[in-house]
Every structure is written in C-alpha cells, then in structure tokens.
Write an enzyme that holds these catalytic residues in place. Sequence first.
Site: not given
Ligand SMILES: NC(=O)c1ccc[n+]([C@@H]2O[C@H](COP(=O)([O-])OP(=O)(O)OC[C@H]3O[C@@H](n4cnc5c(N)ncnc54)[C@H](O)[C@@H]3O)[C@@H](O)[C@H]2O)c1
Ligand SMILES: O=c1ccn([C@@H]2O[C@H](COP(=O)(O)OP(=O)(O)O[C@H]3O[C@H](CO)[C@H](O)[C@H](O)[C@H]3O)[C@@H](O)[C@H]2O)c(=O)[nH]1
Length: 331
Positions: A117, A141
């Site tokens: 991340t 995190y």
């Molecule tokens: N969504 C983003 O913007 C974002 C940004 C940076 C990094 N990531 C990373 O990418 C990955 C996926 O993110 P996402 O947004 O798809 O999250 P998500 O929560 O939608 O998906 C995670 C999945 O992992 C499963 N899971 C969680 N803990 C588990 C466990 N102990 N055993 C088995 N399954 C488990 C959950 O049921 C879920 O289906 C994560 O590792 C997250 O940290 C996501």
């Molecule tokens: O209801 C909301 C939700 C979000 N935000 C703002 O929107 C931006 C994006 O927020 P998100 O919650 O969509 O995403 P984050 O940037 O907090 O986090 C995401 O990106 C991170 C890395 O950049 C991490 O990896 C994390 O897992 C992933 O969810 C932030 O400035 C947040 O403060 C709002 O103003 N209102």
Amino acid sequence: MRYLVSGGAGYVGSHLVLALLDAGHEVVVLDDLSMGHRAAVPTSAEFVQATLSDRARVQEIFSAWSFDAVFHMAALSLVGDSMKEPLRYCRENVANSLFLAETAARAGCTKFVLSSTAAVFGVPREVPITEEAPTTPVNPYGLSKLMVEQALAWAEGAHGLRSAALRYFNAAGADPAGRAGEDHDPETHLIPRAILATLGELPPLHVFGTDYDTPDGTAVRDYVHVADLAAAHIAVLPRLDQGSVRYNIGNGAGHSVREVMAAVERVAGRPVPHENGPRRAGDPPALVASSARLRAETGWTPRFAELDQIVRTAWDWHAAQPNGYRARAAA
Ligand SMILES: NC(=O)c1ccc[n+]([C@@H]2O[C@H](COP(=O)([O-])OP(=O)(O)OC[C@H]3O[C@@H](n4cnc5c(N)ncnc54)[C@H](O)[C@@H]3O)[C@@H](O)[C@H]2O)c1
Ligand SMILES: O=c1ccn([C@@H]2O[C@H](COP(=O)(O)OP(=O)(O)O[C@H]3O[C@H](CO)[C@H](O)[C@H](O)[C@H]3O)[C@@H](O)[C@H]2O)c(=O)[nH]1
C-alpha cells in the site's frame, strides 16, 4: 498456470481473479468471507472458505494443489480501524502473511505477490512518490504491510521465494463489463460513499478535512482503476524470473475529494449530498504515485486513466445493484 489468490472474494481480489480467468489460467481462491462475497468469485474458480490463521487448512491447500504463484490480498485494511487496534492489525497482517509465504516456499512455489500500500510511505516529502521514497508509515496498517515487505526481502536468499511488493494507491472503479464491483460493509472508501450518497443509499458524504495544504483544501489521492491494478499483477509476474521487485501502482495524477465529488456529479447528472467535517485520523494530505518504474520495466499502462472513466464504471456498478452482492446472492 495455476494461481492462488488469498482474499479473492474481496474487491481487488475479485477483479484479479476475473483477469486471471480471462487470460486462461486456473485460479484457487482462499477467503474467509469476513469482508468478501461468495458471489464475487466466478464459478470457474475453485473456492476454499478458510481463514489464513487456520494453519492446517492453509497447508492442506498447498498439499491439494501446486501453484505457479501466490497473490496475497487477504488482510485487514482499514486505516481508521488500525489506529484503534494497532496490535491486532500487526499481528493478523504480519503473522498470516509470513505463514502463507513460508508455506508457499516449503511447497516449492517460488513467486509471491503481496498487496502492499501507499500507506507504507506515511506523509511523503515529495509527490509523485517513487519506490526510493523513505518508508515511514503514520498508521499501523501501513506499518503492518511494511513489516511484511521487509520480511519477504529476506526470503529470496534464504528460501528462494521471489516476491513483488505492489504498493497500490487508491483502487477504484468496477469491472467495465459489470461482472464485479466494490461492496464493503462498512464502506469507507470515498468513491463508493459519494456514489451511494448520491443514489440515496447512504447518508450525505462527510468531507474529511477542508483545511489541508492542497489547492482546494481537501486531501489528494491517486485513484487507479481496479482492472488496471489487476492487469499490473499479471504484468509483473515475468519480472520475478529475475528476482524480487517492488512497484508503486497509481495513475500518477492526484485528485482532491472535491474533484472526485465533481466527477461523480458529472457522471450522475446531479449533486453529491455532502457535509464538510474534520480530518480523519491517520490520513496524509496528498498521496500520488510515480509508476514510472512499473511502466518502464513491464510495459504496463492504465486503460482507464481518466477520473471520469473510473467513476463511470463505479457508478454503473452501484446503480445496477445498489445493494451490491446481496442481490446476486439472493438471485
Ligand atoms: N482497496 C484499496 O484501495 C487498497 C489500497 C492499497 C492496498 N490494498 C490492499 O489490497 C488488498 C485487497 O484490498 P481490498 O480493498 O480488495 O480489500 P477487501 O477487504 O475487499 O478484500 C480482502 C479480502 O480478504 C478476505 N480476508 C481478510 N482477512 C482474511 C483472513 N484472515 N483469511 C482469509 N481471508 C481473509 C476478506 O474476506 C476479503 O474478501 C488488501 O491487502 C489491502 O490492504 C487495497
Ligand atoms: O467518506 C469519506 C471517505 C473518504 N474521504 C477522503 O477521501 C480520501 C480517500 O479516502 P479512502 O478511504 O477512499 O482511501 P484512503 O486513501 O484512506 O485509503 C486507501 O488507500 C490507502 C493508500 O493510499 C490504503 O492502502 C487503504 O487501504 C486504502 O483504502 C481521503 O482523503 C479521505 O479522507 C472523505 O472525505 N470522506
């Protein structure tokens, strides 16, 4: 090829599973459904409902199948929760990841792709953020992911396990064909919250902070389409033949919260109900990726680089199923 996707029932994971299946690969999904959805996993993928902390089940999976690579996405990933439960976040994310990597290496699997991340960088000194930027997380995190990255870096020499640490910036959007989308409970991410508020499915959006040192005072993020993110995973695999890698994955363009709201308004054709509020703990002001290394070394390039394109696919998904996968599960 056969791949294991931990967390493949989740948001990013389900899009990667689609991309792997579309490319003709076999996929096994390991997910405990704590956040994901059974209906998000196509029937052509094998599905094992298990938690990564069930060590015996994880070992059974590696006895039942051999894998050409593991994509490890299952994690706790909410910044706000990690501030409240730092020890649980570190324990779960670190212990589960290292056990999975160790089990993979013991089973002879030599490629491991970690969903890392932008949060490993904390508050960056410069944007865009390159892979060389200092890693100083400002939330547990980000720390938990950095700890896994650092441990994996030792695994290549000792166990022959080559790893890719993929630092995603903000995953957004939905499968352009409408097969998958974002469905979290609770939903914390900006784009789905803005869309669901506009559809009347959630209360008005709270804008977290209007006093940042950014052009319009709201926080800036790099939104990368989830299908482009999935494609990046496939693009980096051949690099692992030469050794471990780490890449930042984003579009290279920052957008403020207000710009995202404006994009939702353009796509929806109506205003986003919202209220301004204080900053959210643990949020850096601006995170924008340099993905120059990824582009140069793998040829990856985003297909959905424009914010409106990203928002359009998300809007189409939510408008078609405002209750997400629940409607599919019931069908
Ligand atoms: N969504 C983003 O913007 C974002 C940004 C940076 C990094 N990531 C990373 O990418 C990955 C996926 O993110 P996402 O947004 O798809 O999250 P998500 O929560 O939608 O998906 C995670 C999945 O992992 C499963 N899971 C969680 N803990 C588990 C466990 N102990 N055993 C088995 N399954 C488990 C959950 O049921 C879920 O289906 C994560 O590792 C997250 O940290 C996501
Ligand atoms: O209801 C909301 C939700 C979000 N935000 C703002 O929107 C931006 C994006 O927020 P998100 O919650 O969509 O995403 P984050 O940037 O907090 O986090 C995401 O990106 C991170 C890395 O950049 C991490 O990896 C994390 O897992 C992933 O969810 C932030 O400035 C947040 O403060 C709002 O103003 N209102």
